[in-house]
Design a protein around this motif. Sequence first.
Motif, PDB file in Angstrom:
ATOM      1  N   LEU A   1      91.146  72.376  60.871  1.00  0.00           N
ATOM      2  CA  LEU A   1      91.511  71.767  59.592  1.00  0.00           C
ATOM      3  C   LEU A   1      93.030  71.658  59.579  1.00  0.00           C
ATOM      4  O   LEU A   1      93.736  72.655  59.764  1.00  0.00           O
ATOM      5  CB  LEU A   1      91.026  72.640  58.443  1.00  0.00           C
ATOM      6  CG  LEU A   1      91.287  72.124  57.036  1.00  0.00           C
ATOM      7  CD1 LEU A   1      90.550  70.802  56.815  1.00  0.00           C
ATOM      8  CD2 LEU A   1      90.827  73.154  56.015  1.00  0.00           C
ATOM      9  N   VAL A   2      93.515  70.425  59.388  1.00  0.00           N
ATOM     10  CA  VAL A   2      94.954  70.163  59.449  1.00  0.00           C
ATOM     11  C   VAL A   2      95.454  69.707  58.086  1.00  0.00           C
ATOM     12  O   VAL A   2      94.890  68.807  57.469  1.00  0.00           O
ATOM     13  CB  VAL A   2      95.271  69.073  60.499  1.00  0.00           C
ATOM     14  CG1 VAL A   2      96.768  68.765  60.520  1.00  0.00           C
ATOM     15  CG2 VAL A   2      94.801  69.498  61.873  1.00  0.00           C
ATOM     16  N   LEU A   3      96.497  70.351  57.626  1.00  0.00           N
ATOM     17  CA  LEU A   3      97.196  69.939  56.417  1.00  0.00           C
ATOM     18  C   LEU A   3      98.350  69.060  56.889  1.00  0.00           C
ATOM     19  O   LEU A   3      99.230  69.518  57.607  1.00  0.00           O
ATOM     20  CB  LEU A   3      97.714  71.163  55.675  1.00  0.00           C
ATOM     21  CG  LEU A   3      98.526  70.923  54.415  1.00  0.00           C
ATOM     22  CD1 LEU A   3      97.707  70.165  53.383  1.00  0.00           C
ATOM     23  CD2 LEU A   3      99.001  72.237  53.848  1.00  0.00           C
ATOM     24  N   ASP A   4      98.301  67.771  56.530  1.00  0.00           N
ATOM     25  CA  ASP A   4      99.278  66.823  57.065  1.00  0.00           C
ATOM     26  C   ASP A   4     100.177  66.222  55.998  1.00  0.00           C
ATOM     27  O   ASP A   4     100.534  65.058  56.048  1.00  0.00           O
ATOM     28  CB  ASP A   4      98.581  65.726  57.873  1.00  0.00           C
ATOM     29  CG  ASP A   4      97.704  64.837  57.027  1.00  0.00           C
ATOM     30  OD1 ASP A   4      97.249  65.280  55.968  1.00  0.00           O
ATOM     31  OD2 ASP A   4      97.476  63.684  57.423  1.00  0.00           O
ATOM     32  N   GLU A   5     100.556  67.018  55.052  1.00  0.00           N
ATOM     33  CA  GLU A   5     101.480  66.584  54.004  1.00  0.00           C
ATOM     34  C   GLU A   5     102.697  67.493  54.091  1.00  0.00           C
ATOM     35  O   GLU A   5     102.584  68.706  53.950  1.00  0.00           O
ATOM     36  CB  GLU A   5     100.794  66.680  52.642  1.00  0.00           C
ATOM     37  CG  GLU A   5     101.520  65.959  51.513  1.00  0.00           C
ATOM     38  CD  GLU A   5     102.682  66.767  50.972  1.00  0.00           C
ATOM     39  OE1 GLU A   5     103.771  66.184  50.844  1.00  0.00           O
ATOM     40  OE2 GLU A   5     102.515  67.958  50.689  1.00  0.00           O
ATOM     41  N   GLY A   6     103.847  66.915  54.363  1.00  0.00           N
ATOM     42  CA  GLY A   6     105.046  67.674  54.681  1.00  0.00           C
ATOM     43  C   GLY A   6     105.435  68.761  53.697  1.00  0.00           C
ATOM     44  O   GLY A   6     105.754  69.876  54.093  1.00  0.00           O
ATOM     45  N   ASN A   7     105.423  68.466  52.388  1.00  0.00           N
ATOM     46  CA  ASN A   7     105.833  69.455  51.397  1.00  0.00           C
ATOM     47  C   ASN A   7     104.927  70.687  51.455  1.00  0.00           C
ATOM     48  O   ASN A   7     105.405  71.823  51.484  1.00  0.00           O
ATOM     49  CB  ASN A   7     105.835  68.840  50.001  1.00  0.00           C
ATOM     50  CG  ASN A   7     106.422  69.773  48.974  1.00  0.00           C
ATOM     51  OD1 ASN A   7     107.418  70.433  49.223  1.00  0.00           O
ATOM     52  ND2 ASN A   7     105.796  69.830  47.813  1.00  0.00           N
TER      53      ASN A   7
ATOM     54  N   ASN B   1     113.411  72.511  52.573  1.00  0.00           N
ATOM     55  CA  ASN B   1     113.873  71.818  53.776  1.00  0.00           C
ATOM     56  C   ASN B   1     113.170  72.354  55.008  1.00  0.00           C
ATOM     57  O   ASN B   1     112.863  73.532  55.109  1.00  0.00           O
ATOM     58  CB  ASN B   1     115.381  71.992  53.943  1.00  0.00           C
ATOM     59  CG  ASN B   1     116.154  71.407  52.797  1.00  0.00           C
ATOM     60  OD1 ASN B   1     115.827  70.325  52.317  1.00  0.00           O
ATOM     61  ND2 ASN B   1     117.159  72.115  52.332  1.00  0.00           N
ATOM     62  N   GLY B   2     112.967  71.491  55.952  1.00  0.00           N
ATOM     63  CA  GLY B   2     112.345  71.875  57.211  1.00  0.00           C
ATOM     64  C   GLY B   2     111.700  70.656  57.840  1.00  0.00           C
ATOM     65  O   GLY B   2     111.230  69.770  57.144  1.00  0.00           O
ATOM     66  N   ALA B   3     111.673  70.638  59.145  1.00  0.00           N
ATOM     67  CA  ALA B   3     111.166  69.472  59.871  1.00  0.00           C
ATOM     68  C   ALA B   3     109.704  69.641  60.259  1.00  0.00           C
ATOM     69  O   ALA B   3     109.338  69.483  61.413  1.00  0.00           O
ATOM     70  CB  ALA B   3     112.022  69.244  61.108  1.00  0.00           C
ATOM     71  N   ILE B   4     108.870  69.996  59.302  1.00  0.00           N
ATOM     72  CA  ILE B   4     107.444  70.176  59.579  1.00  0.00           C
ATOM     73  C   ILE B   4     106.640  69.193  58.746  1.00  0.00           C
ATOM     74  O   ILE B   4     106.850  69.066  57.541  1.00  0.00           O
ATOM     75  CB  ILE B   4     106.993  71.617  59.281  1.00  0.00           C
ATOM     76  CG1 ILE B   4     107.620  72.566  60.288  1.00  0.00           C
ATOM     77  CG2 ILE B   4     105.478  71.726  59.323  1.00  0.00           C
ATOM     78  CD1 ILE B   4     107.212  73.991  60.132  1.00  0.00           C
ATOM     79  N   ARG B   5     105.719  68.506  59.392  1.00  0.00           N
ATOM     80  CA  ARG B   5     104.850  67.556  58.699  1.00  0.00           C
ATOM     81  C   ARG B   5     103.403  68.015  58.673  1.00  0.00           C
ATOM     82  O   ARG B   5     102.685  67.758  57.731  1.00  0.00           O
ATOM     83  CB  ARG B   5     104.945  66.185  59.376  1.00  0.00           C
ATOM     84  CG  ARG B   5     103.837  65.244  59.000  1.00  0.00           C
ATOM     85  CD  ARG B   5     104.354  63.944  58.476  1.00  0.00           C
ATOM     86  NE  ARG B   5     103.269  63.023  58.210  1.00  0.00           N
ATOM     87  CZ  ARG B   5     102.619  62.970  57.060  1.00  0.00           C
ATOM     88  NH1 ARG B   5     102.912  63.778  56.092  1.00  0.00           N
ATOM     89  NH2 ARG B   5     101.645  62.106  56.891  1.00  0.00           N
ATOM     90  N   ALA B   6     102.927  68.680  59.744  1.00  0.00           N
ATOM     91  CA  ALA B   6     101.511  69.057  59.839  1.00  0.00           C
ATOM     92  C   ALA B   6     101.366  70.494  60.328  1.00  0.00           C
ATOM     93  O   ALA B   6     102.091  70.926  61.214  1.00  0.00           O
ATOM     94  CB  ALA B   6     100.789  68.110  60.788  1.00  0.00           C
ATOM     95  N   VAL B   7     100.405  71.204  59.735  1.00  0.00           N
ATOM     96  CA  VAL B   7     100.081  72.564  60.168  1.00  0.00           C
ATOM     97  C   VAL B   7      98.569  72.712  60.278  1.00  0.00           C
ATOM     98  O   VAL B   7      97.814  72.127  59.505  1.00  0.00           O
ATOM     99  CB  VAL B   7     100.630  73.654  59.220  1.00  0.00           C
ATOM    100  CG1 VAL B   7     102.130  73.697  59.219  1.00  0.00           C
ATOM    101  CG2 VAL B   7     100.107  73.496  57.829  1.00  0.00           C
ATOM    102  N   ILE B   8      98.157  73.498  61.256  1.00  0.00           N
ATOM    103  CA  ILE B   8      96.740  73.830  61.395  1.00  0.00           C
ATOM    104  C   ILE B   8      96.498  75.044  60.526  1.00  0.00           C
ATOM    105  O   ILE B   8      97.111  76.091  60.716  1.00  0.00           O
ATOM    106  CB  ILE B   8      96.383  74.116  62.861  1.00  0.00           C
ATOM    107  CG1 ILE B   8      96.645  72.879  63.714  1.00  0.00           C
ATOM    108  CG2 ILE B   8      94.933  74.582  62.987  1.00  0.00           C
ATOM    109  CD1 ILE B   8      96.521  73.109  65.199  1.00  0.00           C
TER     110      ILE B   8
END
Length: 104
Positions: free
Chosen positions: A65-71, A82-89
């Motif tokens: 399951l991937v959360l693909d919303e940057g905030n 701030n941070g350069a992350i867009r998607a997390v498992i």
Amino acid sequence: MYIGRVSGTVVATIKNELFEGRKLLVVDRLALPAGTGDGLEMGEPTSKYDIAVDMVQAGVGDLVLVLDEGNSARQIVDREPNGAIRAVIVGIVDEVDFGGSADA
């Protein structure tokens, strides 16, 4: 948010400090049930993918399951605003049930 399958890993010796000590995985988005108009069978990889930060110790071949919303992704890794992350498992999926047809 979407369900995907881990298809590979990303190795980078030089990277932003935010990614130090974090595993990066390539996740292929999977087709949804019939009727979505994409012409693919349910569970087949689509042409879309993300490079996601692994928060759950997933590995190649895992259904995730991937959360693909940057905030939201930045909140999970405690790097808001701030941070350069867009998607997390955020989860390893055991089963998906679409009204009686379970797939894994």
